[in-house]
Design a protein around this motif. Structure first.
Motif, short mmCIF file in Angstrom:
data_model
loop_
_atom_site.label_atom_id
_atom_site.label_comp_id
_atom_site.label_asym_id
_atom_site.label_seq_id
_atom_site.Cartn_x
_atom_site.Cartn_y
_atom_site.Cartn_z
N HIS A 77 0.82 -1.22 0.00
CA HIS A 77 0.00 0.00 0.00
C HIS A 77 0.85 1.27 0.00
O HIS A 77 0.43 2.31 -0.49
N GLY A 91 -0.83 4.42 -1.88
CA GLY A 91 -2.26 4.21 -1.95
C GLY A 91 -2.75 3.63 -3.26
O GLY A 91 -3.95 3.37 -3.40
N GLU A 136 -4.89 -1.61 0.67
CA GLU A 136 -4.29 -2.00 1.95
C GLU A 136 -4.39 -3.51 2.14
O GLU A 136 -5.28 -4.17 1.60
#
Length: 918
Positions: free
Chosen positions: A522, A541, A545
């Motif tokens: 992530h 991002g 995640e």
């Protein structure tokens, strides 16, 4: 008695005249005379003679009478005249002819007698027939334009009798009587007056006589068609909807299309001119008119028109109503019409609205109080809220590793004992650790939108890093612990000491490092194919995640499957990133080096992607406005923002003769098997790191040494060739073969070649083994164009060995130059629209991003994508000064930075990736 007969016969024959006058018809008349004959191989030939009236017929050969026993005679009576007819035969053998040595050919003649005289026949020559094997001249292959004349020469082998010639086309005989365009009668030559496409083929000259047949070597005739331009298309619409843009027209080389190796059309297939489009003007309402007089229905009106300004050039019409009405008695008149049983309902509705409003106000105040409380708590976590601009500028300054001063509260782990044995100094870029929990801050935010106080940017800053027991630079330094890899930025190599430059080749591995793989999560990271200029930036991002993806970047090593059309050029490597079935939530940045001299007036550059079926389709033009992806063209690389993995390549379409393809010229040398010879190899390759990497890898396999710092050659698309020559060779120490000191390469070989570098070799020879120094010049020039001269000064016995250090992958915050907390604050500030115009568009403008801003407008965080693009552009220099200056100019910084002496930053931990070929 027989001898006496011959003597008497000879004397009588010599005494007689050629003919004795007598009555008509009494002298012998030859009905058949001997013919010329040829002896084939060892077979004897037969000469015959027939006369009437004839008492005797004898043969005389080469002036000598043929023995009577060798004659065969036959007698008959002519039924018409009643006269005696005699016919005689003799055989002549090959041995007889070969044994004769005279000034002329072997010959025989008949002599016939009658009562009144003799007659002599014609002389018949006898020769040995033969046909030699080799043609005196074989036909030669030709390439001729259509409607041109074709002449194929053929001189058959020597032979007796003379050979007759026949022409074959593709093993079929040619009959010139059936085709008026072909003539085979002129001295055995084949003449085609006007070449047709059907005349292409393999032609053979066939020679034959009574002995044998001979075939010449086949000559291949190719009738080619030079390409011709079609008519120009109409000019396209202006590509800019507003302001200055360009429009183009094109033509194709199909009138006719090149055929059988014919020349491609000269000139450009695309013309581009500038144009100006009238900008659309959206309409705007004028102010409302005054209210009209109250009508009998207790209403009055007001109007407005869309004329301030009116819409022009396709602009939008005003939104909203052009007429508005309302009650003009404030409801009094209407109330008089309400029945009494409705008045109570109206009062009840008014009470409900009042209480609802009060409730909403109370809820709003409560939410505001909670928000203020949370904001103050979040600020208290940072303590002193000051961000030094050196956090941006210090990333590329010189820094020292030194011991930690005891008890310094500003340094992490200050209680740990310092290691006094380590003290080193490095210069180069540093990857800053994210100071989310360690940075020093002022009580107010750095990027407070309400503040216009400017920051003082320090141009020189020494970052002192404390080296404790946790530091990774103890003892012997591992190649993975250096602050930054020694990968060179793509571009021209700056002038420096030649020996220093040659040592920089240590960063180039001898293996084919054309693929790099790493696992990302992530937090994102950066993936680099070492020494090629190709890299991939995965933003924070972009990967969900709790997920980890194995991502790779590869460069096609073999010749690219993308074959440009016409004069189009493959400007860089074919790059694949994947896996292709993955999709990211935010765009990733792919960097591909290119060799074009960037100029929109000379180049039209396209990005293409290979489909799953292996075909190539265009993604976009660099100048195109699109929201699917974004291309930023720097002088030596193209940074592409993409949402899908795959195989990509850059194609350049030259739109003028001034389009420049940048070539890197490098010279390598090595001793040959013969100890006195020395080989010079001159390469002209695309000015991209991966092209140079390929050459260096090949040369290492051959034992080659780089003799001089490579230089940049600007090769124009003007159809002029390239010349490479060796100059100023010491005359008494070295020599080169005559007529080999200069080589010329056609324009098409240089311009239209794929990724394979152009290579020319020169062989020098020493006079004595004692010569170990070589000094000369290599001149590389384009005819009527740019020229570069490389000065060679080297020892031919010197051998250099180099090590290699590569850092292909960085994961997490260490891969980014901008600390994550600062990045978050920048995004939070600039993503919010501002009345002064200080938003993400100003951030883009200050970072020289002025085109296709609509792409960023479609992103959830335009500022984040702009910063990702900044990270991709500055992966090597880490030029945080420029970003800090941009923020200063915008007026977003809050406090003036004072002198900061020491800030502790953790050492970046470079992670090795799994690569293919390392």
């Amino acid at each position: 008695p027989l001898l006496h007969f011959y003597i008497t016969l000879k004397a009588l024959y010599e005494a007689l005249p050629e003919s004795i006058p007598s009555a008509p018809g009494t002298l012998p008349h030859f009905m058949e005379e001997p013919d010329d004959a040829y002896i084939i191989k060892s077979n004897p030939i037969v000469l015959r003679c027939k006369a009437m009236p004839a008492m005797q017929i004898f043969f005389k050969c080469n002036g000598e009478w043929v023995h009577q026993n060798e004659h065969v005679s036959e007698e008959s009576m002519d039924e018409t005249t009643g006269l005696k007819v005699r016919e005689v035969f003799i055989n002549v053998t090959r041995q007889q002819v070969e044994d004769f040595h005279g000034p002329e050919d072997y010959w025989c003649q008949c002599v016939a007698w009658s009562h009144l005289g003799t007659s002599k026949s014609r002389k018949a020559s006898v020769r040995i027939a033969y046909l030699r094997k080799n043609f005196e001249q074989d036909p030669q292959g030709k390439e001729v334009p259509i409607e041109g004349m074709i002449v194929l020469h053929c001189r058959p082998p020597e032979g007796v009798p003379a050979a007759e010639v026949e022409w074959l086309k593709n093993e079929e005989p040619i009959d010139s009587n059936l085709d008026e365009n072909i003539d085979t009668r002129a001295d055995h030559n084949l003449i085609i007056r006007q070449a047709r496409l059907s005349d292409s083929g393999n032609y053979t000259c066939m020679a034959a006589n009574i002995v044998a047949k001979r075939r010449s070597m086949s000559a291949t005739v190719v009738v080619y068609v030079n390409g011709g331009w079609s008519s120009w298309t109409e000019w396209s619409n202006c590509n800019a909807r507003c302001g200055r843009g360009w429009q183009k027209r094109s033509r194709t080389c199909t009138n006719p299309a090149p055929l059988n190796g014919g020349a491609f059309c000269e000139g450009m297939s695309v013309q581009k001119i500038t144009c100006t489009s009238l900008c659309p003007v959206d309409g705007n309402w004028e102010v409302w008119s005054e209210w009209s007089v109250c009508s009998p229905e207790c209403e009055h009106l007001r109007v407005r028109e869309c004329i301030a300004p009116p819409p022009r050039n396709g602009g939008k019409y005003c939104e909203g109503l052009s007429q508005e009405s309302e009650n003009c008695t404030e409801g009094l008149l209407l109330l008089t019409w309400y029945p009494l049983f409705l008045l109570s309902d109206i009062e009840t509705a008014s009470d409900i609205a009042l209480y609802s409003g009060l409730g909403a106000a109370v809820i709003a105040v409560a939410v505001l109080v909670v928000a203020v409380t949370l904001y103050r708590r979040s600020q208290s976590e940072y303590g002193v809220d000051v961000i030094d601009s050196s956090a941006l500028t210090g990333g590329f300054q010189t820094f020292n590793f030194k011991t930690v001063r005891q008890g310094n509260s500003l340094l992490l782990n200050s209680s740990m004992q310092p290691d006094l044995t380590v003290s080193r100094t490095y210069s180069g870029p540093i990857c800053l650790q994210d100071p989310m929990d360690k940075e020093l801050m002022t009580e107010s935010s750095l990027f407070n939108p309400l503040s216009d106080i400017k920051v003082k940017v320090q141009s020189s800053f020494m970052v002192s890093l404390g080296v404790t027991e946790r530091a990774e630079y103890h003892g012997k330094a591992h190649s993975g612990t250096f602050p930054h890899g020694n990968n060179r930025a793509f571009g021209t190599i700056q002038a420096r000491n030649k020996a220093t430059y040659i040592q920089n080749l240590s960063s180039i591995s001898t293996t084919s490092e054309l693929k790099t793989t790493a696992i990302f999560g992530h937090l994102g990271g950066r993936l680099v194919v070492p020494n090629t200029g190709v890299s991939l930036l995965i933003p924070h991002g972009a990967i969900p995640e709790e997920s980890s993806w194995e991502i790779y970047v590869a460069i096609t090593q073999k010749e690219s499957s993308l074959q440009p059309e016409g004069t189009d050029v493959l400007l860089g490597p074919e790059v694949t990133c994947g896996p292709s079935d993955l999709s990211v939530s935010t765009p990733f940045a792919l960097t591909i080096p290119h060799c074009a001299e960037v100029n929109s007036e000379h180049w039209n550059i396209h990005l293409k992607k290979r489909t799953q079926q292996g075909k190539w389709e265009e993604v976009m033009s660099v100048e195109e406005e699109t929201t699917s992806c974004y291309c930023l063209l720097d002088p030596y690389a193209c940074h592409i923002l993409l949402n899908s993995f795959g195989t990509y390549a850059l194609i350049g379409e030259p739109i003028s003769d001034c389009a420049v393809r940048q070539l890197k010229v490098a010279v390598f040398g090595c001793l040959s098997c013969n100890s006195l010879d020395y080989n010079l190899r001159v390469y002209c390759m695309d000015n991209t790191p991966c092209a140079f990497q390929e050459v260096v890898s090949d040369e290492r396999l051959q034992g080659g040494q780089l003799l001089e710092e490579p230089k940049l050659l600007h090769f124009k698309g003007n159809t002029f060739s390239l010349q490479i020559s060796v100059l100023d060779i010491p005359p008494f120490l070295w020599r080169i073969k005559p007529f080999t000191a200069c080589q010329e390469v056609p324009f098409s070989r240089v311009w239209c070649s794929s990724q394979k570098p152009l290579h020319c070799a020169f062989s020098l020879e020493r006079y004595t083994p004692a010569t170990t120094q070589l000094s000369c010049k290599i001149c590389v020039r384009q005819v009527k164009g740019h020229e570069q001269i490389l000065q060679i000064q080297t020892s031919i016995l010197e051998v250099k060995c180099f090590d290699s250090f590569n850092f292909p992958a960085q994961m997490g915050p260490k891969a980014f130059k901008i600390p994550y907390s600062i990045r978050q604050r920048i995004c939070a500030t600039f993503d919010t629209p501002n009345a002064k115009g200080k938003d993400w568009q100003m951030l883009a403008q200050k970072n020289s991003i002025n085109r296709n801003l609509s792409y960023f407008a479609t992103q959830s965080s335009p500022s984040a994508v702009i910063l990702d693009l900044w990270e991709a552009r500055h992966q090597h220099d880490g030029d945080l000064d420029s970003l800090a200056c941009a923020l200063e100019e915008i007026g977003r910084t809050h406090s003036k930075i004072s002198d900061i002496t020491e800030t502790e930053i953790e050492e970046p931990d470079f992670n090795y990736s799994r690569q293919n070929g390392l």
